[in-house]
Design a protein around this motif. Structure first.
Motif, PDB file in Angstrom:
ATOM      1  N   THR A  58       7.252   7.540  -1.178  1.00  0.00           N
ATOM      2  CA  THR A  58       6.961   6.420  -0.287  1.00  0.00           C
ATOM      3  C   THR A  58       6.862   6.899   1.150  1.00  0.00           C
ATOM      4  OG1 THR A  58       8.370   5.159  -1.768  1.00  0.00           O
ATOM      5  CG2 THR A  58       7.621   4.054   0.207  1.00  0.00           C
ATOM      6  N   ILE A  72       0.838  -1.206   0.000  1.00  0.00           N
ATOM      7  CA  ILE A  72       0.000   0.000   0.000  1.00  0.00           C
ATOM      8  C   ILE A  72       0.868   1.250   0.000  1.00  0.00           C
ATOM      9  CG2 ILE A  72      -1.602   1.344   1.433  1.00  0.00           C
ATOM     10  CD1 ILE A  72      -2.954  -1.273   2.129  1.00  0.00           C
ATOM     11  N   ALA A  73       2.036   1.139   0.631  1.00  0.00           N
ATOM     12  CA  ALA A  73       2.907   2.313   0.715  1.00  0.00           C
ATOM     13  C   ALA A  73       3.615   2.614  -0.601  1.00  0.00           C
ATOM     14  CB  ALA A  73       3.945   2.110   1.809  1.00  0.00           C
ATOM     15  N   LEU A  74       3.546   1.690  -1.561  1.00  0.00           N
ATOM     16  CA  LEU A  74       4.240   1.928  -2.824  1.00  0.00           C
ATOM     17  C   LEU A  74       3.609   3.115  -3.536  1.00  0.00           C
ATOM     18  CD1 LEU A  74       4.471  -1.712  -4.167  1.00  0.00           C
ATOM     19  CD2 LEU A  74       6.272  -0.375  -3.116  1.00  0.00           C
ATOM     20  N   PRO A  75       4.423   4.002  -4.065  1.00  0.00           N
ATOM     21  CA  PRO A  75       3.869   5.062  -4.904  1.00  0.00           C
ATOM     22  C   PRO A  75       3.396   4.430  -6.216  1.00  0.00           C
ATOM     23  CG  PRO A  75       6.254   5.297  -4.663  1.00  0.00           C
ATOM     24  CD  PRO A  75       5.877   4.057  -3.958  1.00  0.00           C
ATOM     25  N   ASN A  96      -0.023   6.825   6.433  1.00  0.00           N
ATOM     26  CA  ASN A  96      -0.569   5.628   7.077  1.00  0.00           C
ATOM     27  C   ASN A  96      -0.469   5.719   8.586  1.00  0.00           C
ATOM     28  OD1 ASN A  96      -1.377   4.330   4.825  1.00  0.00           O
ATOM     29  ND2 ASN A  96       0.409   3.015   4.631  1.00  0.00           N
ATOM     30  N   THR A 143       3.541   8.463   1.824  1.00  0.00           N
ATOM     31  CA  THR A 143       2.486   7.486   1.996  1.00  0.00           C
ATOM     32  C   THR A 143       2.586   6.814   3.361  1.00  0.00           C
ATOM     33  OG1 THR A 143       2.992   7.009  -0.290  1.00  0.00           O
ATOM     34  CG2 THR A 143       1.237   5.742   0.712  1.00  0.00           C
ATOM     35  N   LEU A 144       3.788   6.411   3.725  1.00  0.00           N
ATOM     36  CA  LEU A 144       3.969   5.727   5.001  1.00  0.00           C
ATOM     37  C   LEU A 144       3.588   6.638   6.161  1.00  0.00           C
ATOM     38  CD1 LEU A 144       7.325   3.886   4.294  1.00  0.00           C
ATOM     39  CD2 LEU A 144       5.134   2.818   4.797  1.00  0.00           C
TER      40      LEU A 144
END
Lengths: 305, 322, 551
Positions: free
Chosen positions: B292, A133-136, B299, B295-296
């Protein structure tokens, strides 16, 4: 004799249909999706019937307006737009459906294992899910779409096939698209495995695979169906984005995405050429979204009105 | 709490490393190099020039060696030069990062401002005409091909009506107002594409809250409609919305490539795309690193918000979905 | 009543007059942003286009495809003694050419341009560590003799009839950039062109760079130190918009004034735009030296037969492609030499569209039509070929699908498989991995000798480290000899004879299927005058001082 515990399973057919039919837009969406699928399926038959060749370029009949022969006119290479749309639909729908199903399959397996067995498999699989999910997503898709298949050790017969771009897209999307289903399935399984009917089945000496297939799977089916339906729409949209970057389905194979991309330059000259594939993508994706929405309403007992 | 945070950060670090290594390796699997293109289009260059340039850029070395070299230098804070732009990586990335934020922040804010009230009202009047309209609109936004929609917006507002400029970048010496005018169209386009997701979540969460017993009790007790929506429903429905916003950071950060391309606005998405296709490893790696990490962080932020806003939830059990 | 009319007329005059006066600003749209502004790195059209306004090569080809001086005073000539054959110190048969720089020429900060800059440029260029693009050119210069501040002699270690021009010699400012060249490896990153591109000392064209918005736009203002004709426009902004649909939309919305022909739309894109908006702009199509063709893999047993190659060429209607897709703006190519080139041979064989003749040739070669419409040979093998090109190039994709349809009609089954440009050029073509046909373009300069593309020692292979561009694998001693003659027999008659025979042989053996010459479409404001397209890689901006607006 053990006590029989009922397995809640899917709602009954009657209940489901009654519920589903109340979502009018979803019903309309279903009809639309079925119609599109049928049209795409019978594209070769229609081609025969119309006496046209969808792939034949005709330089002397480019960008023609609609006529009795060509219902929606012809495109930049003089091919019949209507038939190309149907053939494009075959590819776009196929990519959407197969990629979504593969992703669902992968996600279900991962989710079942993680949820049912718990412990370190759960920990590991869920961390892996987090990682994916964290992958761009978009930049990664770009890298994946440009990787040399031969350097990955694929045989030439596959790597040099005309349809390779199609396989590649399906594979890439299913490899990154399974996370939603995995999380949903895991959460459901986690709560199901503590339920009486599962404990009872285990007490009766049923093995894990049997319990998973017979008792857990039917009960996690609803979220899978909903998520998969929504994914189909997303995949079709994603294919059009990749086509825009020239990394999607490669010509001469038509897809709605590459048709849309190819007519960018005729925007001022023949705007309808861009309108049709754009509209097809839009309508199809929105239909799948409504279908998913309706299914969710009909399948999820908590969402009952 | 601190332990949870520490563990999540450690895990994120590991994921970050894996992603970076994976992308480096995958980029190495992309055949050819832009240098080959240069030779093709310039009669003054010879294949010998190409081979010499590739060796100069270290492109002839094995991928593991190159990754190791890059990593050791990066850990010392030296991210090197961008090959495409001939400038230090951060000097290239910084303005683009700012560009991305300039585009992203108004979009997120606008989306929230639109999604919260509309989602609430739609849920309150669920399955009425208003709800249907909102549903249709939010699905339409999610379902439209971004390139197509952006071009339609340009044709409509910049060409036909001639109200707004067609590209996001103003002339070199433009003032603030001119900058803002140029941003209207891309921000509007992105907001329309983005708001549907928020709206769907807001509506679903509000709907769920409205079904709770305490809401029904409150209604029965004669609490006013406005008070009910703003005090009870809103507070509970904000939770999933915050989560989804935090989770969407990543895609907004690097996924707006199409909009950036059409509106000629060099942001992170376009930069990562160009650097990947241009074999500009230094630039691509830092781009991926940032994307990345965003995104992390999103999260972790989502999980934290969940924990803070709803203390009933054990932090470890929180997962997206449902 | 009259006075009202008169006032109106006067008002209109004043208003339009002021608008006129203010419009000394020009916004040019291009489809690519140049990575850096250093003249010797990363050659790309978008960069040459901008540099054309801000600096001047020593010599270039002009719009008539002839060598002219821009910074020098006179081209070297054997008769004037400024060019002579020499044996170099390393014992090679070389040539010495003498140039004088324009005495008025100065950098943007007023410092004269001198032979010190020439020496500095050579020092940077000939150092392999500085990573200059065309190092091979500088390596051919064995010595530079400085005669005075403005005059110098280049001693080249290779003879060539094409000795007059040195457009590849990109002067660098020794007075400001020298400190950065102490460490050649770092020069590329430290040069002022990267650190301070708006420094006037870097530029010596009619304009200089005044503002750089990385990835978006570059603004140029008049260079007050420019010694030539004063340019008309006060300011020129070059804006990069990669998506061509967005580029045309920007033109229509007035955000940009024109689209550059050198780095803008393709001809078919421009034609589609012209059909709708032809009255609002000025359209110029200039055909040129970009030669679109199909390289044939001669090691493929099917293509080894010259009859099949000829049949393939006769089976396609290039005239229809040129007329229908490009409205005749991109003329059919019958060989690698453009008819506008002075060495063109009009008598070389040419093949017109003739499907019957093509079918006869295929029959002759043993390929007979089977019931499924695809020809087979005696062994029952299908006449099947793979056609490849660069994915994402819409014009080529369109043309290849048209070709596929046309070849189908003469019983040739052509499979299309495209790859991204970097893969296609970096691996498939340059390592000769294509099995049938590869469609792409050669960019050449006028009188460009096909040294690397047709000579037999230029076939890329493992041993020569994939050097050379003779991708088809064409090897013929006569061709090798002709190419040498073209390069070294400089006497007009003999030289032309070699050119003529080369073109004849090319069209007879057909290692390559010629398709068409690409054109550059210029979409200009109706009142822009003075822009003369060149049709080769030296852009129209090299004469930007002639551009102006006039009703």
């Amino acid at each position: 004799m053990a006590v029989e515990y009922s397995n809640p399973g899917l709602p009954t057919h009657d209940g489901f249909w009654r519920q589903f039919a109340r979502h009018r837009l979803a019903l309309l969406a279903l009809a639309l999706v079925v119609l599109l699928a049928l049209l795409a399926l019978f594209a070769p038959a229609l081609e025969m019937l119309l006496g046209l060749d969808a792939g034949a370029a005709d330089l002397f009949n480019r960008l023609a307006p609609p006529s009795a022969d060509h219902w929606l006119g012809t495109d930049e290479a003089g091919r019949d737009v209507f038939l190309r749309l149907l053939y494009g639909g075959r590819v776009s729908l196929m990519v959407g459906i197969i990629a979504a199903l593969l992703a669902a399959l992968l996600g279900t397996m991962i989710g079942l294992i993680a949820g049912y067995f718990g412990g370190w498999p759960d920990g590991f699989l869920m961390r892996a899910t987090d990682a994916v999910i964290a992958l761009p997503l978009l930049p990664l898709l770009i890298v994946l779409a440009a990787v040399d298949p031969q350097k990955l050790g694929l045989p030439d017969s596959i790597a040099q096939s005309e349809l390779f771009s199609l396989y590649r897209i399906i594979l890439i999307i299913s490899l990154v698209g399974w996370t939603t289903v995995a999380r949903l399935v895991r959460a459901e399984t986690l709560s199901l495995r503590r339920r009486e009917f599962v404990i009872a089945a285990r007490a009766q000496g049923l093995g894990s695979p049997a319990i998973l297939c017979r008792h857990i799977l039917p009960n996690v089916a609803s979220p899978i169906v909903v998520a998969t339906t929504l994914t189909i729409g997303n995949v079709i949209l994603l294919e059009s984005v990749l086509s825009f970057l020239a990394l999607g389905i490669q010509p001469p194979t038509a897809s709605w995405g590459n048709m849309l991309n190819n007519v960018q330059d005729y925007l001022w000259d023949a705007p309808m050429l861009a309108v049709w594939p754009g509209l097809m993508i839009f309508v199809t994706v929105i239909a799948f979204n409504f279908l998913g929405d309706g299914l969710q309403d009909a399948l999820d007992p908590r969402a009952r009105r | 709490m601190a332990a949870f945070l520490a563990r999540r950060l450690a895990q994120s670090g590991l994921i970050l490393f894996i992603v970076i290594f994976l992308t480096y390796w995958l980029m190495g699997l992309m055949p050819g190099d832009p240098i080959d293109l240069m030779v093709q289009s310039n009669p003054d260059l010879t294949p010998a020039d190409a081979a010499r340039l590739k060796a100069l850029y270290g492109l002839d070395q094995p991928i593991i060696t190159r990754f190791w070299n890059w990593l050791t230098q990066a850990l010392q804070g030296d991210f090197g030069y961008s090959r495409l732009f001939g400038q230090p990586v951060w000097e290239v990335l910084w303005p683009r990062l700012v560009n991305t934020l300039i585009l992203m922040l108004p979009v997120v804010l606008l989306s929230i401002v639109i999604a919260v009230p509309l989602g609430l009202l739609a849920a309150r009047k669920a399955y009425g005409w208003f709800d249907y309209t909102v549903n249709l609109a939010s699905f339409a936004g999610i379902s439209v091909p971004p390139f197509w929609f952006a071009i339609l917006m340009i044709i409509g507002f910049a060409v036909t009506l001639n109200w707004l400029p067609a590209s996001a970048a103003p002339p070199g010496d433009a003032g603030l107002m001119d900058h803002l005018r140029h941003l209207i169209l891309p921000v509007a386009t992105l907001t329309i594409l983005n708001v549907g997701t928020y709206l769907r979540f807001m509506r679903a969460a509000s709907l769920q809250t409205l079904r709770q017993d305490y809401v029904r009790t409150a209604l029965a007790k004669g609490v006013s409609e406005t008070r009910l929506l703003t005090h009870h429903v809103l507070r509970n429905a904000l939770l999933p919305l915050v989560t989804i916003i935090a989770l969407s950071f990543g895609s907004l950060f690097s996924g707006t490539l199409i909009i950036e391309t059409i509106f000629a606005w060099p942001g992170m998405g376009k930069t990562i795309y160009d650097s990947v296709l241009g074999n500009d490893y230094n630039l691509a790696m830092v781009g991926f690193l940032l994307a990345t990490a965003t995104t992390l962080l999103g999260n972790i932020l989502a999980d934290l918000c969940y924990g803070l806003l709803d203390p009933r939830i054990e932090l470890e059990e929180v997962k997206l979905g449902g | 009543m009259r006075w009202i009319q008169l006032t109106c007329l006067l008002l209109t005059f004043i208003i339009s007059g002021t608008a006129w006066a203010e419009n000394k600003r020009l916004v040019i749209g291009i489809s690519q942003y140049p990575g850096s502004l250093h003249p010797a790195y990363d050659s790309m059209m978008a960069k040459s286009y901008i540099l054309g306004m801000t600096r001047r090569p020593i010599s270039v080809y002009d719009a008539n495809w002839e060598d002219v001086c821009l910074l020098c005073t006179e081209l070297p000539d054997f008769d004037k003694g400024t060019a002579k054959y020499v044996v170099t110190e390393s014992g090679k048969e070389g040539i010495a050419v003498t140039y004088s720089l324009d005495p008025k020429a100065v950098w943007g900060d007023g410092t004269p341009i001198t032979t010190r800059d020439v020496m500095f440029t050579w020092e940077v260029g000939a150092n392999p560590e500085s990573g200059i693009d065309n190092f091979e050119f500088y390596r051919r210069i064995e010595k530079i003799e400085v005669i005075d501040d403005k005059t110098f002699t280049l001693v080249m270690n290779r003879r060539s009839c094409d000795y007059q021009g040195i457009p590849g010699f990109t002067l660098l400012p020794s007075h400001v950039d020298r400190p950065y060249s102490d460490d050649p490896r770092e020069y590329q990153n430290r040069t002022l062109y990267e650190k301070d591109p708006t420094n006037p000392a870097l530029w010596y064209g009619p304009y200089r760079v005044s503002n750089v918005q990385n990835g978006q736009s570059i603004t140029l203002v008049r260079n007050e130190r420019w010694w030539g004709k004063k340019p008309w426009f006060d300011e020129i902004e070059i804006r990069a918009i990669e998506n061509t649909a967005a580029l045309t939309a920007n033109l229509l919305s007035g955000d940009i004034d024109m689209i550059a022909g050198e780095s803008g739309l393709t001809t078919d894109q421009a034609l589609a735009f012209e059909r709708r908006h032809g009255d609002d702009f000025q359209f110029i199509y200039k055909q040129g030296l970009v030669y679109e063709h199909i390289d044939l893999m001669l090691e493929n047993p099917i293509l080894a037969d010259v009859r099949v190659r000829r049949a393939l060429l006769q089976g396609i209607d290039r005239d229809a492609i040129s007329q229908q897709l490009f409205a005749g703006k991109q003329p059919v190519a019958h060989g690698s030499v453009n008819p506008l080139d002075s060495v063109y041979n009009p008598d070389a064989p040419r093949y017109d569209f003739d499907p019957e003749a093509a079918s006869r040739l295929l029959e002759e070669a043993g390929w007979t039509l089977a019931s499924d419409g695809v020809r087979r040979n005696a062994e029952g093998e299908k006449l099947q070929l793979e056609l490849m090109t660069t994915a994402g190039n819409k014009t080529r994709e369109l043309v290849e699908q048209v070709l596929q349809s046309q070849w189908k009609k003469i019983g040739v089954d052509v499979r299309i498989r495209n790859e991204p440009a970097r893969v296609f050029f970096g691996e498939t073509v340059s390592k000769r991995k294509f099995t049938g046909m590869a469609m792409f373009a050669w960019f050449s300069s006028p009188k460009h000798i096909p040294l690397t593309t047709l000579k037999s020692d230029q076939i890329p292979n493992e041993e020569n480290n994939w050097a050379g561009q003779n991708y088809t694998g064409y090897a013929k001693p006569e061709m090798d000899q002709l190419i040498e003659d073209m390069d070294l027999k400089c006497e007009a008659d003999q030289n032309q004879a070699a050119w003529d025979r080369m073109q004849e042989l090319y069209a007879t053996d057909l290692p390559v299927l010629p398709l068409y010459y690409r054109a550059n479409p210029y979409i200009l404001p109706k009142d822009l005058k003075g822009l003369v397209p060149t049709g080769h890689q030296y852009p129209s901006t090299l004469w930007v001082e002639n551009w102006h607006r006039a009703p």
